[in-house]
Motif scaffolding. Structure first.
Motif: not given
Length: 184
Positions: A96-106, A112-120, A125-127
């Motif tokens: 969830t920290a990574l998902a929130n970092l993606s949100y911040i990047s957006l 690009t950074k947002a996608l990187n965080y989402l991929n991580r 949690q692949p599902r």
């Protein structure tokens, strides 16, 4: 404190304030009050308590995690990102920290950074459906349509029950003459 589970914020706040009268520098009590303030959407009060709790209990990344949400909700993205990054480094609620970092990047227009965080996040949690859908939206905005469709089709395939339910709903709308709702 189990008060937060039942949403009795005022009772919890009263008890926490009483505890603080006996020990003003209790990191765990300040942490709990910070969480209560977060739940009450009183983010500046949460930040104040969580900052003190972080000073008193510097190795608690649970405190940093709670503070990150208060920062996020007050649009202090750099501070929120620093706390979420700390959680990622110490493996505390990493997904969830990574998902929130993606949100911040957006919010900072860095897809690009947002996608990187989402991929991580998806590596952990692949599902994670919301993350996969967000990833597809970003890919579509970047005009990477084939990859975006593959992502959405993967979500639908992994959740075929949802797809079946949507098809049934669409059929019901067809039968009732409400086709415009089926498209929504």
């Amino acid at each position: 404190m189990s008060y937060n589970a039942i949403r009795s914020h005022e009772k919890a706040l009263k008890d926490v304030n009483n505890a603080l009268r006996f020990k003003m520098d209790s990191a765990i009590v300040l942490y709990n009050r910070g969480i209560i303030y977060n739940n009450k959407k009183e983010y500046n009060l949460a930040i104040a308590d969580l900052n003190i709790a972080c000073r008193l209990w510097p190795d608690s990344f649970f405190v940093s995690y709670a503070r990150a949400f208060a920062y996020l909700n007050t649009n202090q993205y750099d501070k929120a990102a620093a706390d979420f990054e700390s959680c990622v480094q110490h493996n505390i609620f990493k997904d969830t920290a990574l998902a929130n970092l993606s949100y911040i990047s957006l919010e900072q227009f860095d897809t690009t950074k947002a996608l990187n965080y989402l991929n991580r996040t998806l590596e952990i949690q692949p599902r994670f459906i919301a993350v996969r859908i967000q990833r597809a939206k970003i890919l579509a905005c970047r005009k990477e349509y084939a990859t975006a469709l593959a992502e959405i089709n993967g979500v639908l395939a992994a959740n075929d029950t949802i797809l079946k339910a949507l098809k049934v709903r669409e059929r019901i709308y067809d039968l009732t003459g409400e086709k415009e709702k089926a498209a929504a």
